[in-house]
Scaffold this motif. Structure first.
Motif, mmCIF file in Angstrom:
data_model
loop_
_atom_site.group_PDB
_atom_site.id
_atom_site.type_symbol
_atom_site.label_atom_id
_atom_site.label_comp_id
_atom_site.label_asym_id
_atom_site.label_seq_id
_atom_site.Cartn_x
_atom_site.Cartn_y
_atom_site.Cartn_z
ATOM 1 N N TRP A 104 0.839 -1.193 0.000
ATOM 2 C CA TRP A 104 0.000 0.000 0.000
ATOM 3 C C TRP A 104 0.873 1.241 0.000
ATOM 4 C CZ3 TRP A 104 -4.864 -1.006 -1.055
ATOM 5 C CH2 TRP A 104 -5.337 -2.295 -0.788
ATOM 6 N N PRO A 105 0.860 2.014 -1.087
ATOM 7 C CA PRO A 105 1.681 3.226 -1.127
ATOM 8 C C PRO A 105 1.035 4.340 -0.303
ATOM 9 C CG PRO A 105 0.479 2.965 -3.188
ATOM 10 C CD PRO A 105 0.114 1.803 -2.329
ATOM 11 N N LEU A 106 0.912 4.112 0.986
ATOM 12 C CA LEU A 106 0.335 5.107 1.895
ATOM 13 C C LEU A 106 1.472 5.758 2.669
ATOM 14 C CD1 LEU A 106 -2.545 2.878 3.341
ATOM 15 C CD2 LEU A 106 -2.832 4.788 1.752
ATOM 16 N N SER A 107 1.250 7.009 3.103
ATOM 17 C CA SER A 107 2.280 7.694 3.882
ATOM 18 C C SER A 107 2.240 7.155 5.314
ATOM 19 C CB SER A 107 2.011 9.189 3.897
ATOM 20 O OG SER A 107 0.837 9.434 4.655
ATOM 21 N N PRO A 108 3.364 7.312 6.057
ATOM 22 C CA PRO A 108 3.351 6.900 7.464
ATOM 23 C C PRO A 108 2.185 7.541 8.222
ATOM 24 C CG PRO A 108 5.590 7.378 6.788
ATOM 25 C CD PRO A 108 4.696 7.746 5.626
ATOM 26 N N ALA A 109 1.884 8.813 7.928
ATOM 27 C CA ALA A 109 0.795 9.480 8.643
ATOM 28 C C ALA A 109 -0.546 8.804 8.353
ATOM 29 C CB ALA A 109 0.741 10.955 8.247
ATOM 30 N N GLU A 110 -0.738 8.414 7.114
ATOM 31 C CA GLU A 110 -1.992 7.739 6.768
ATOM 32 C C GLU A 110 -2.102 6.395 7.493
ATOM 33 O OE1 GLU A 110 -3.201 9.105 2.277
ATOM 34 O OE2 GLU A 110 -1.297 8.046 2.499
ATOM 35 N N ILE A 111 -0.966 5.695 7.538
ATOM 36 C CA ILE A 111 -0.989 4.392 8.211
ATOM 37 C C ILE A 111 -1.214 4.578 9.719
ATOM 38 C CG2 ILE A 111 0.350 2.295 8.678
ATOM 39 C CD1 ILE A 111 1.644 2.767 5.855
ATOM 40 N N GLU A 112 -0.586 5.624 10.268
ATOM 41 C CA GLU A 112 -0.843 5.940 11.683
ATOM 42 C C GLU A 112 -2.335 6.156 11.922
ATOM 43 O OE1 GLU A 112 1.194 5.943 14.180
ATOM 44 O OE2 GLU A 112 3.183 5.951 13.223
ATOM 45 N N SER A 113 -2.989 6.836 10.975
ATOM 46 C CA SER A 113 -4.404 7.126 11.197
ATOM 47 C C SER A 113 -5.234 5.834 11.131
ATOM 48 C CB SER A 113 -4.923 8.187 10.223
ATOM 49 O OG SER A 113 -5.071 7.638 8.934
ATOM 50 N N ILE A 114 -4.775 4.878 10.338
ATOM 51 C CA ILE A 114 -5.467 3.575 10.327
ATOM 52 C C ILE A 114 -5.243 2.869 11.666
ATOM 53 C CG2 ILE A 114 -5.636 1.312 9.226
ATOM 54 C CD1 ILE A 114 -4.728 2.587 6.615
ATOM 55 N N ILE A 115 -4.006 2.983 12.182
ATOM 56 C CA ILE A 115 -3.718 2.348 13.475
ATOM 57 C C ILE A 115 -4.620 2.958 14.559
ATOM 58 C CG2 ILE A 115 -1.960 1.929 15.243
ATOM 59 C CD1 ILE A 115 0.162 2.041 12.983
ATOM 60 N N GLU A 116 -4.763 4.295 14.503
ATOM 61 C CA GLU A 116 -5.662 4.964 15.457
ATOM 62 C C GLU A 116 -7.072 4.406 15.341
ATOM 63 O OE1 GLU A 116 -5.154 6.942 18.035
ATOM 64 O OE2 GLU A 116 -3.044 6.534 17.544
ATOM 65 N N TYR A 117 -7.490 4.210 14.095
ATOM 66 C CA TYR A 117 -8.840 3.682 13.880
ATOM 67 C C TYR A 117 -8.989 2.286 14.494
ATOM 68 C CZ TYR A 117 -12.798 1.493 11.590
ATOM 69 O OH TYR A 117 -13.948 0.792 11.351
ATOM 70 N N THR A 118 -7.951 1.447 14.334
ATOM 71 C CA THR A 118 -8.075 0.089 14.893
ATOM 72 C C THR A 118 -8.177 0.150 16.416
ATOM 73 O OG1 THR A 118 -5.690 -0.345 15.126
ATOM 74 C CG2 THR A 118 -6.686 -0.941 13.022
ATOM 75 N N LYS A 119 -7.608 1.211 16.998
ATOM 76 C CA LYS A 119 -7.742 1.345 18.458
ATOM 77 C C LYS A 119 -9.156 1.784 18.815
ATOM 78 C CE LYS A 119 -2.969 2.790 19.297
ATOM 79 N NZ LYS A 119 -2.192 4.025 19.433
ATOM 80 N N SER A 120 -9.662 2.788 18.097
ATOM 81 C CA SER A 120 -10.957 3.343 18.469
ATOM 82 C C SER A 120 -12.095 2.396 18.121
ATOM 83 C CB SER A 120 -11.175 4.685 17.769
ATOM 84 O OG SER A 120 -11.277 4.457 16.376
ATOM 85 N N ALA A 121 -11.926 1.658 17.028
ATOM 86 C CA ALA A 121 -13.022 0.787 16.599
ATOM 87 C C ALA A 121 -12.990 -0.556 17.319
ATOM 88 C CB ALA A 121 -12.945 0.554 15.091
ATOM 89 N N ALA A 122 -11.903 -0.792 18.063
ATOM 90 C CA ALA A 122 -11.741 -2.103 18.672
ATOM 91 C C ALA A 122 -12.970 -2.482 19.485
ATOM 92 C CB ALA A 122 -10.508 -2.117 19.557
#
Ligand code: HEC
Ligand code: HEC
Length: 288
Positions: A104-122
């Protein structure tokens, strides 16, 4: 240079590629996407958050298991990490039957935001509900037969997509010359499960395959038929599954015996050809 290219891809890809297929899931595509949007457009075909395994692991709590730096690298190019021998990456790759996760050619910031989502949606189970509806009813013989025809292209796909056998093969005698561009699909259901294969076909995550089906999505009925066909392939060729070592060994033994018989006959025919008489004859011819 690489970075610019990556950014360009990141900007162009959602619009040109996935958007065509899962556009309806992501109305805010193109601008700064939230972690939730990114997850729902790129990852939901293979991952849930709190809904259990799909094609890949449940990403609930992934930030507790792995560092952000590791996750960023893995998401950008898991295969690079696996080839470099990162022990955790290799372990999870093997655990998931060597199913390659796309880069996935995503920026580190974009991937961080996905990680945040996995925390909030958990734990809210929302993505699980979206990704894993009720188990499918048992396939009929007609569905399996239709799936096979769609696979080889003797029945055309409604939206004009290419036949699966132009890139994939299965271990079925009726599929005469399946392609070798992509992975063999005999045990695709064994690798990813019904729901996993359904969601792969519903929102195709592999770049090459995605391009081929751009603007030509599979219909629900086609997906059902193809899953039914792949399921019957998987069931009738359990021997090829890495889990069934016993059957695999037996099949390997049988294949080995056939191979040996063939080798014997080949070696034997050589022996006859190179007979003593022939050698004498050759020498006489040569000396003339
Ligand atoms: C085509 C299916 C597929 C898609 C789409 C996909 N993944 Fe994966 N993912 C996998 C598989 C399979 C694994 C298990 C490791 C392997 O086989 O390489 C995995 C593993 C992971 C891991 C490691 C999990 C762990 O427990 O160590 C992370 C993190 C991850 N994926 C994040 C993402 C993110 C973020 C996205 C969306 C941008 C995404 N994946 C899209 C299939 C997919
Ligand atoms: C243009 C080539 C192409 C066509 C056509 C194509 N695929 Fe694929 N497919 C790929 C590639 C590339 C991958 C990524 C994995 C790999 O390298 O094999 C893939 C992956 C898959 C996977 C996951 C593989 C796994 O390890 O389990 C499934 C399932 C799949 N395709 C099903 C299909 C079906 C069903 C069709 C027909 C409707 C189809 N594909 C048509 C190229 C193609």
């Amino acid at each position: 240079m690489r970075e610019i290219f990556g950014k360009l891809l990141a900007a162009a890809k959602p619009v040109a590629g996935l958007a065509a297929i899962v556009g309806m899931l992501t109305p805010t595509m193109g601008r700064a996407e939230s972690g939730a949007d990114l997850f729902k457009s790129r990852c939901v075909a293979c991952h849930t958050v709190g809904g259990g395994k799909l094609v890949g692991p449940d990403l609930k709590g992934v930030a507790d298991r792995r560092s952000s730096a590791w996750i960023v690298k893995f998401v950008q190019s898991s295969q690079t990490m696996i080839k470099a021998g990162d022990p955790e990456a290799v372990a999870i790759y093997n655990e998931y039957n060597k199913m390659p996760m796309p880069d996935w050619p995503l920026s580190p910031a974009e991937i961080e935001s996905i990680i945040e989502y996995t925390k909030s949606a958990a734990g809210d189970g929302a993505t699980a509900a979206a990704a894993a509806p009720a188990p499918p009813p048992k396939a009929t013989a007609e569905e399996i037969a239709l799936g096979q025809k769609l696979f080889v292209g003797s029945v055309r796909l409604a939206n004009g997509g290419p036949a699966c056998s132009s890139c994939h093969d299965v271990a079925n005698d009726a599929v005469i010359s399946g392609g070798v561009l992509a992975r063999e699909l005999t045990n695709a259901i064994g690798r990813s499960g019904h729901q996993g294969v359904r969601s792969i076909l519903g929102s195709i995550p592999f770049p090459v395959m995605q391009k081929a089906f751009e603007g030509k999505p599979l219909t629900e009925e086609e997906i059902t038929a193809l899953v039914a066909f792949l399921d019957s392939e998987n069931a009738s060729h359990k021997g090829a599954m890495p889990r069934d070592t016993g059957i695999k060994l037996a099949a390997g033994g049988g294949g080995g015996a056939v191979f040996l018989f063939l080798m014997y006959s080949v070696l034997w025919s050589r022996r006859k050809k190179g007979s003593v008489n022939q050698a004498i004859y050759d020498r006489q011819v040569a000396s003339r």
